[in-house]
Design an enzyme around this catalytic site. Structure first.
Site, PDB file in Angstrom:
ATOM      1  N   THR B 182       0.852  -1.180   0.000  1.00 48.36           N
ATOM      2  CA  THR B 182       0.000   0.000   0.000  1.00 48.36           C
ATOM      3  C   THR B 182       0.885   1.226   0.000  1.00 48.36           C
ATOM      4  O   THR B 182       2.094   1.116  -0.158  1.00 48.36           O
ATOM      5  CB  THR B 182      -0.921   0.033   1.213  1.00 48.36           C
ATOM      6  OG1 THR B 182      -1.793   1.147   1.053  1.00 48.36           O
ATOM      7  CG2 THR B 182      -0.129   0.197   2.495  1.00 48.36           C
ATOM      8  N   GLU B 269     -10.125   8.713   1.537  1.00 46.76           N
ATOM      9  CA  GLU B 269     -10.478  10.097   1.239  1.00 46.76           C
ATOM     10  C   GLU B 269     -11.988  10.279   1.203  1.00 46.76           C
ATOM     11  O   GLU B 269     -12.676   9.676   0.377  1.00 46.76           O
ATOM     12  CB  GLU B 269      -9.842  10.520  -0.087  1.00 46.76           C
ATOM     13  CG  GLU B 269      -8.338  10.720   0.066  1.00 46.76           C
ATOM     14  CD  GLU B 269      -7.617  10.981  -1.245  1.00 46.76           C
ATOM     15  OE1 GLU B 269      -6.467  11.409  -1.175  1.00 46.76           O
ATOM     16  OE2 GLU B 269      -8.202  10.779  -2.308  1.00 46.76           O
ATOM     17  N   ASN B 392     -10.164  15.438  -4.190  1.00 50.12           N
ATOM     18  CA  ASN B 392      -9.322  15.132  -5.334  1.00 50.12           C
ATOM     19  C   ASN B 392      -9.430  16.133  -6.467  1.00 50.12           C
ATOM     20  O   ASN B 392      -8.578  16.179  -7.352  1.00 50.12           O
ATOM     21  CB  ASN B 392      -9.596  13.710  -5.824  1.00 50.12           C
ATOM     22  CG  ASN B 392      -8.972  12.724  -4.872  1.00 50.12           C
ATOM     23  OD1 ASN B 392      -7.763  12.732  -4.696  1.00 50.12           O
ATOM     24  ND2 ASN B 392      -9.800  11.923  -4.226  1.00 50.12           N
ATOM     25  N   SER B 397      -4.332  22.275  -5.413  1.00 45.08           N
ATOM     26  CA  SER B 397      -4.493  23.729  -5.359  1.00 45.08           C
ATOM     27  C   SER B 397      -4.568  24.243  -3.929  1.00 45.08           C
ATOM     28  O   SER B 397      -4.436  23.495  -2.996  1.00 45.08           O
ATOM     29  CB  SER B 397      -5.732  24.143  -6.145  1.00 45.08           C
ATOM     30  OG  SER B 397      -6.854  23.424  -5.711  1.00 45.08           O
TER      31      SER B 397
END
Lengths: 397, 397
Positions: B182, B269, B392, B397
C-alpha cells in the site's frame, strides 16, 4: 432539432404512472410493416427480463414494434419479471393488432422491482392510438432517467438514386461502460437491407461507438442497441457488404452511433466535460484500448478533470497499472495541442498553464503516446463531479 | 494510544519546508544496529525513484535507517529524481555516521515534481539529532498527506521465554488499490529473524491485508511496505517457518498488517464507512477475489453506500460484469445478518428496511453467496462521497 421523421415509422409516449409522478414514462416505436431488425445486448451476466425476451424474439430478424418503459429496469425479477415482460408485449401486440412475437419490450430504471401491469393495462390503448410520425422527440424524453437532455440523431444519405433516412434515439447517463451496447439506443431507417447485413453493420458500429464510452465503469443489465429497417426507401436491397450503397450505409450507421454515444457521455451523470482519451504508439489495438480505458475509468483522473487540474501524474499512474507494456521514459502526454510530458518528464510551469486552459474547455482530448508500436485506440469519457455522487447517493430516494 | 516503543529503534520528525507550510513533513526511522529488512513495493509499472532505490538496497536484506518525506512523491522525475533520492539518502547516512547503502528513502505526495534538496540540507542535521524512542507517533503524523488520522498499531507476543514487540506506522488515503503493497507502511520489531523468512512472512501478511483494500481502484507509484527487525528481543533466531515461535510471529505480523490496512480504508479520502465485501460459494479464490473487487470498486455501489441506500441491484449488476461464473437465480446477498436477496430475488420491503439500518452503521459487511463452489474471499473498501470528489478536485491547489 431533429424531427426524427423516417418512412414507415410512428412513435408515441404517455404518462403511465410507472414513475408514480406526472412524467412521461412509456413509449412506443411502431413500423407500418414488419421491419428487418438487428440488435446487440449487454454482456453483463445478469440480464434483465426484456433483454432475455429480446434476444429470443430477434432470432428471426424481424420485429414491428418496441414498447419502452422508464423507472423500473425489470432486472433481477425472476420468472415473474419474464411473465410481466411477455404480458406487457402481448398487450401492445393485441392493441396494435399484430403478432405477439413481433413486439419487443425494453426497460430502464431501478433493478430488482417488479413492473406493475395495471399501469400498462390502463396506458397501452392510449399509447397505441397516439402513434404519430412527429412524436419521436417526445419518445426520446419519455425514456430518460437521470439523463438531463434527450439524445437524438438524424442522417440523410443517397443510395443509388433514392434518399435513405436513418434516425436514432438513445438514453443513458449512469451505469455506462458497455461491454457490448449501451443503455438503450433505438435506430430507425427506411433502407431496404437483409437482416444478416444489418446485424453485421450494427455490431461494427457499436464496437466503434457505444463500446468506446465510459461514464463510471459500470455496465448495465439492460444495455440494448436496436436497429429497425422498414425497407420503404425504395433502394435495391442491401444484401451483402459488397452491394452498391452498403458502404455508404455502413459509414452513416457508424457515424450516427458515435454521435449518440458522445451525447450520452456528454450528459454523463454530473458530467461537466467530454474527454477523449487517445492512446497512440501501443503494440496492439487491445493494449491501446486497455490503456485508454484504465485512464478513462480512474476516479483520480476524473476528479482532476472536474477540478480542471492538469495533473498528468495521475494519468501516468493509471497507465502504469493498466497491464500494458511501455517504457516510462518514452511516454509523451498532450492536452489537445499542448505537450505537457515528454519522455516521461513534465515540461514545466508554462506547459502546465497552457494545459490548464485546455482543461477549462467543455471538450478536449488527452493524447498519450507510448512510442512503443503503431497501434492506437480511444475511449470517450467525462469528469467525475460532486453531482455524480449526489445523483447516485439519492437515486432511489 | 500506541507509544510505538520497540527495542533498538528511535524516530524523529521535523518541519523541513517541503510542504511550503508550517507542517511536519520529514521523518526518520533509525535502528541502533543494522536491521534485518524485507519489503514489498508497488507493482505499478511506473515506479517512483525512492522505490527503485529501495529495491536496489533491499537486495542484501539489511538496512539501518529510512528517511520519509511527505508532499512530493519523487515519481516520474527521471535521472534527476534518482540523483536526488541518492543525495538525500547520503545526507542522512553521513549525518548518522553509517554506510550510505544502509539508508532507504521513501516519498509520498504529488507526482512529477522534483524534491528541493536545499530543504534536506537544512533539515537533516536537526532530524538526526532529534532521534527519540518516544517520537514514533510524531513520525506517524509527519508522513500524512490527505490522511485525517495517523495510523499506528502495536503488538506484544512471547517467543519462547522472551517478549517480542512489533509496531507499525502507515499512511494512505487515496490512490489506494495496492496490487502489491500500500502507500507507505513501516513495521519495526525487535525479533531476531532471518531476512528470507522475514520477506516470506511479510509477503503473506501483505497478501491478506494491504492487497485486500481498495479506496478508489487506483494503485500508486510509491506503495511500500517495509519491515525492519533489530533482533534485540533475545529470542532464538527465527530462521525458518518451522522454527519455534515462527508461527506466532507470522500470525502477529499478519494481524498487525490487517489492523493498519483497515485503518487506511476507514480513513479513505472522504470515506464515512468501512465496508467488507465478502464473496462466498465461488469456484475458486481467484473468482471470489475478482467478484469482491469488482463490487468494491463500483462507483455506483460506493455512492449507494454513501447514500445509505440498500441498493442490491447495483451489487448484482457489478457482479454480472466481474467475469466470474455464477447463476443469477442462485445468488444470496446479506447486509450483516440481514438477508436481502435470495436466489437472485429481493426479499421485499421489510428486509430493505432492516438492511437500511445496517447501512447507517460506520462499518458493516456485504456478503454475496454465489452457491457455485466452496471458495471465498473478501475485500475491504469504503464509500464514495462528495468529499472524495472535493478532496481530489482540489488536491494540488
Amino acid at each position: 432539432m431533429n424531427n426524427l421523421h423516417v418512412n414507415g415509422f410512428r412513435f408515441s409516449a404517455v404518462k403511465a404512472g410507472i414513475r408514480g409522478k406526472d412524467r412521461l414514462d412509456l413509449g412506443l416505436i411502431y413500423c407500418e410493416k414488419e421491419a428487418v431488425a438487428a440488435a446487440v445486448f449487454t454482456k453483463n451476466r445478469v440480464k434483465a427480463a426484456p433483454v432475455l425476451l429480446g434476444m429470443e424474439r430477434l432470432k428471426n430478424g424481424r420485429i414491428q414494434a418496441v414498447m419502452i418503459n422508464a423507472s423500473i429496469a425489470n432486472a433481477c425479477t425472476g420468472e415473474e419479471g419474464m411473465a410481466n415482460a411477455r404480458a406487457a408485449a402481448k398487450m401492445a401486440a393485441d392493441s396494435l393488432g399484430i403478432a405477439e412475437d413481433l413486439v419487443l419490450v425494453s426497460s430502464t430504471g431501478v433493478i430488482g422491482q417488479q413492473l406493475d401491469l395495471a399501469c400498462f393495462v390502463k396506458a397501452v390503448p392510449g399509447l397505441v392510438s397516439a402513434r404519430d410520425a412527429d412524436a419521436g422527440p417526445k419518445l426520446a424524453r419519455a425514456i430518460m432517467t437521470t439523463d438531463t437532455v434527450e439524445k437524438t440523431a438524424q442522417r440523410l444519405i443517397r443510395i443509388g438514386d433514392v434518399d435513405v433516412t436513418v434516425v436514432g434515439i438513445a438514453k443513458g447517463a449512469g451505469m455506462i461502460m458497455p461491454n457490448m451496447a449501451t443503455m438503450l439506443c433505438f435506430i430507425m431507417t427506411d433502407v431496404e437491407i437483409s437482416a444478416d447485413l444489418l446485424q453485421e453493420l450494427l455490431q461494427k458500429a457499436v464496437h466503434k461507438s457505444f463500446n468506446r464510452i465510459s461514464i463510471d465503469g459500470d455496465s448495465s443489465t439492460n444495455d440494448t442497441a436496436l436497429v429497425m429497417a422498414s425497407g420503404m426507401a425504395g433502394n435495391a436491397c442491401l444484401d451483402s457488404a459488397a452491394a452498391p450503397g452498403a458502404a455508404v450505409f455502413e459509414k452513416c450507421l457508424a457515424d450516427l452511433c458515435l454521435d449518440l454515444a458522445l451525447q450520452i457521455v456528454a450528459d454523463g451523470e454530473g458530467a461537466s466535460k467530454l474527454v477523449t482519451i487517445k492512446v497512440e504508439g501501443a503494440r496492439s489495438e487491445e493494449e491501446a484500448d486497455a490503456a485508454a480505458r484504465t485512464i478513462a475509468n480512474s476516479p483520480l483522473v476524473k476528479t482532476a478533470f472536474f477540478g480542471q487540474d492538469a495533473n498528468w501524474g495521475r494519468i501516468i499512474a493509471a497507465l502504469g497499472r493498466s497491464g500494458v507494456d511501455f517504457a516510462q521514459n518514452r511516454v509523451d502526454i498532450f492536452f489537445d495541442q499542448v505537450k505537457m510530458v515528454q519522455d516521461g518528464l513534465g515540461l514545466g510551469i508554462q506547459a502546465e498553464q497552457e494545459a490548464t486552459l485546455v482543461l477549462r474547455k467543455k471538450a478536449f482530448t488527452v493524447l498519450v503516446d507510448l512510442k512503443n508500436g503503431a497501434a492506437s485506440g480511444e475511449i470517450y469519457t467525462c469528469d467525475f463531479s460532486i453531482d455524480y455522487v449526489k445523483i447516485n447517493a439519492d437515486y432511489r430516494s
